[in-house]
Scaffold this motif. Sequence first.
Motif, PDB file in Angstrom:
ATOM      1  N   SER A  49      -4.839   4.894  -1.024  1.00 32.76           N
ATOM      2  CA  SER A  49      -4.302   4.057  -0.425  1.00 32.76           C
ATOM      3  C   SER A  49      -5.590   2.619  -0.110  1.00 32.76           C
ATOM      4  O   SER A  49      -6.889   3.744  -0.218  1.00 32.76           O
ATOM      5  CB  SER A  49      -4.161   4.595   1.006  1.00 32.76           C
ATOM      6  OG  SER A  49      -3.783   3.803   1.904  1.00 32.76           O
ATOM      7  N   ASP A  50      -5.025   1.441  -0.222  1.00 33.84           N
ATOM      8  CA  ASP A  50      -6.468   0.272  -0.416  1.00 33.84           C
ATOM      9  C   ASP A  50      -5.789  -0.504   0.216  1.00 33.84           C
ATOM     10  O   ASP A  50      -5.789  -1.377  -0.740  1.00 33.84           O
ATOM     11  CB  ASP A  50      -6.989   0.712  -1.461  1.00 33.84           C
ATOM     12  CG  ASP A  50      -8.512  -0.268  -1.515  1.00 33.84           C
ATOM     13  OD1 ASP A  50      -8.364  -1.188  -1.092  1.00 33.84           O
ATOM     14  OD2 ASP A  50      -9.020  -0.496  -2.183  1.00 33.84           O
ATOM     15  N   PRO A  51      -5.494  -0.452   1.193  1.00 36.45           N
ATOM     16  CA  PRO A  51      -4.912  -1.781   2.280  1.00 36.45           C
ATOM     17  C   PRO A  51      -6.214  -3.061   2.276  1.00 36.45           C
ATOM     18  O   PRO A  51      -4.861  -4.147   1.937  1.00 36.45           O
ATOM     19  CB  PRO A  51      -4.776  -1.312   4.051  1.00 36.45           C
ATOM     20  CG  PRO A  51      -5.673  -0.143   3.709  1.00 36.45           C
ATOM     21  CD  PRO A  51      -5.939   0.183   2.824  1.00 36.45           C
ATOM     22  N   ASP A  98       0.965  -1.756  -0.265  1.00 36.34           N
ATOM     23  CA  ASP A  98      -0.054   0.222   0.246  1.00 36.34           C
ATOM     24  C   ASP A  98       0.930   1.475  -0.015  1.00 36.34           C
ATOM     25  O   ASP A  98       0.701   1.918  -0.809  1.00 36.34           O
ATOM     26  CB  ASP A  98      -0.718   0.245   1.523  1.00 36.34           C
ATOM     27  CG  ASP A  98      -2.136   1.251   1.066  1.00 36.34           C
ATOM     28  OD1 ASP A  98      -3.090   1.032   0.159  1.00 36.34           O
ATOM     29  OD2 ASP A  98      -2.623   1.522   2.419  1.00 36.34           O
ATOM     30  N   ASP A  99       1.917   1.577   1.037  1.00 39.10           N
ATOM     31  CA  ASP A  99       2.929   2.364   0.346  1.00 39.10           C
ATOM     32  C   ASP A  99       3.563   2.271  -0.433  1.00 39.10           C
ATOM     33  O   ASP A  99       3.899   3.931  -0.877  1.00 39.10           O
ATOM     34  CB  ASP A  99       4.512   1.810   2.016  1.00 39.10           C
ATOM     35  CG  ASP A  99       3.506   2.296   2.677  1.00 39.10           C
ATOM     36  OD1 ASP A  99       2.536   2.656   3.913  1.00 39.10           O
ATOM     37  OD2 ASP A  99       4.139   1.517   4.142  1.00 39.10           O
ATOM     38  N   TYR A 100       4.174   0.988  -1.018  1.00 40.46           N
ATOM     39  CA  TYR A 100       4.404   0.946  -2.482  1.00 40.46           C
ATOM     40  C   TYR A 100       3.743   1.940  -3.609  1.00 40.46           C
ATOM     41  O   TYR A 100       3.933   2.847  -4.342  1.00 40.46           O
ATOM     42  CB  TYR A 100       4.334   0.240  -2.982  1.00 40.46           C
ATOM     43  CG  TYR A 100       5.339  -0.385  -4.118  1.00 40.46           C
ATOM     44  CD1 TYR A 100       6.884   0.516  -4.919  1.00 40.46           C
ATOM     45  CD2 TYR A 100       4.323  -0.666  -4.955  1.00 40.46           C
ATOM     46  CE1 TYR A 100       7.012   0.058  -6.194  1.00 40.46           C
ATOM     47  CE2 TYR A 100       5.094  -1.020  -6.613  1.00 40.46           C
ATOM     48  CZ  TYR A 100       5.970  -0.787  -6.826  1.00 40.46           C
ATOM     49  OH  TYR A 100       7.080  -0.882  -8.887  1.00 40.46           O
ATOM     50  N   ARG A 101       2.735   2.334  -3.622  1.00 40.08           N
ATOM     51  CA  ARG A 101       1.219   2.262  -4.392  1.00 40.08           C
ATOM     52  C   ARG A 101       0.844   3.554  -4.395  1.00 40.08           C
ATOM     53  O   ARG A 101       1.392   4.259  -4.951  1.00 40.08           O
ATOM     54  CB  ARG A 101       0.237   1.081  -4.425  1.00 40.08           C
ATOM     55  CG  ARG A 101       0.283   0.269  -4.921  1.00 40.08           C
ATOM     56  CD  ARG A 101      -1.249  -0.500  -4.638  1.00 40.08           C
ATOM     57  NE  ARG A 101      -1.699   0.062  -5.528  1.00 40.08           N
ATOM     58  CZ  ARG A 101      -3.197   0.488  -5.623  1.00 40.08           C
ATOM     59  NH1 ARG A 101      -3.155   0.727  -4.414  1.00 40.08           N
ATOM     60  NH2 ARG A 101      -4.303   0.842  -6.413  1.00 40.08           N
ATOM     61  N   ARG A 102       0.866   3.933  -2.957  1.00 41.03           N
ATOM     62  CA  ARG A 102       0.826   5.841  -2.514  1.00 41.03           C
ATOM     63  C   ARG A 102       2.558   6.487  -3.467  1.00 41.03           C
ATOM     64  O   ARG A 102       1.966   7.903  -3.755  1.00 41.03           O
ATOM     65  CB  ARG A 102       0.774   5.609  -1.074  1.00 41.03           C
ATOM     66  CG  ARG A 102      -0.572   5.512  -0.837  1.00 41.03           C
ATOM     67  CD  ARG A 102      -0.777   5.535   0.764  1.00 41.03           C
ATOM     68  NE  ARG A 102      -0.001   5.519   1.356  1.00 41.03           N
ATOM     69  CZ  ARG A 102       0.430   5.548   2.956  1.00 41.03           C
ATOM     70  NH1 ARG A 102      -0.363   6.076   3.635  1.00 41.03           N
ATOM     71  NH2 ARG A 102       1.212   4.633   3.236  1.00 41.03           N
ATOM     72  N   PHE A 103       2.898   5.470  -3.144  1.00 42.33           N
ATOM     73  CA  PHE A 103       4.515   6.343  -3.940  1.00 42.33           C
ATOM     74  C   PHE A 103       4.440   6.670  -5.080  1.00 42.33           C
ATOM     75  O   PHE A 103       5.325   8.124  -6.439  1.00 42.33           O
ATOM     76  CB  PHE A 103       5.640   5.426  -4.059  1.00 42.33           C
ATOM     77  CG  PHE A 103       7.090   5.880  -4.370  1.00 42.33           C
ATOM     78  CD1 PHE A 103       8.179   6.722  -3.767  1.00 42.33           C
ATOM     79  CD2 PHE A 103       7.296   5.658  -5.610  1.00 42.33           C
ATOM     80  CE1 PHE A 103       8.712   7.036  -4.758  1.00 42.33           C
ATOM     81  CE2 PHE A 103       8.404   6.011  -6.349  1.00 42.33           C
ATOM     82  CZ  PHE A 103       9.468   6.556  -5.651  1.00 42.33           C
ATOM     83  N   TYR A 104       3.628   6.005  -5.819  1.00 40.61           N
ATOM     84  CA  TYR A 104       3.526   6.229  -6.987  1.00 40.61           C
ATOM     85  C   TYR A 104       1.839   6.596  -7.164  1.00 40.61           C
ATOM     86  O   TYR A 104       1.106   6.505  -7.679  1.00 40.61           O
ATOM     87  CB  TYR A 104       3.104   4.902  -8.048  1.00 40.61           C
ATOM     88  CG  TYR A 104       4.298   4.329  -8.154  1.00 40.61           C
ATOM     89  CD1 TYR A 104       4.909   5.015  -9.330  1.00 40.61           C
ATOM     90  CD2 TYR A 104       5.520   3.614  -7.588  1.00 40.61           C
ATOM     91  CE1 TYR A 104       6.716   4.839  -9.669  1.00 40.61           C
ATOM     92  CE2 TYR A 104       6.520   2.387  -7.854  1.00 40.61           C
ATOM     93  CZ  TYR A 104       7.418   3.463  -9.048  1.00 40.61           C
ATOM     94  OH  TYR A 104       8.232   2.967  -9.149  1.00 40.61           O
TER      95      TYR A 104
END
Length: 149
Positions: A30-32, A20-26
């Motif tokens: 957020s969607d855990p 989820d953190d990685y996806r927010r970097f991109y």
Amino acid sequence: MSAIRSATVSDLEPLSQLLDDYRRFYAQPSDPAAARAFLAQRLGAADSRLLVHAGQAGALSGFVQLYPVLSTVSLAPRWLLNDLYVHPEARGRGIGRALMQAAATLAREHGVPRLTLSTQTHNKAAQALYESLGWQRNDAFHGYTLTLD
């Protein structure tokens, strides 16, 4: 002692947070729950190779994910190194480098002669890491994307 190892189902919760953190970097929302479902599917189907870095207390601080693909031109398998992420608090300790090296070792062990990856043009830190490990920028091909509804 820290270690890099294959991810297991018992890693699902902390790995989901890292994803989820990685996806927010991109710049993704957020969607855990979706991250967890995606990883559960990957682990269940065994359609990717997921390596994690576990610190001294066993907490996960990073991961690398590889997807197998085939190359018609070279008549050989390739793995797409699709994801590399190290938690911001763990950066600068060589974890990304260790994950990249472990990915290359795993590929060699499976007889995979080539890894490929893409990174954002402005991600200079990642590019410096890749190039320091011998990765070469591909100037022979242009990448394209087609978004389907």
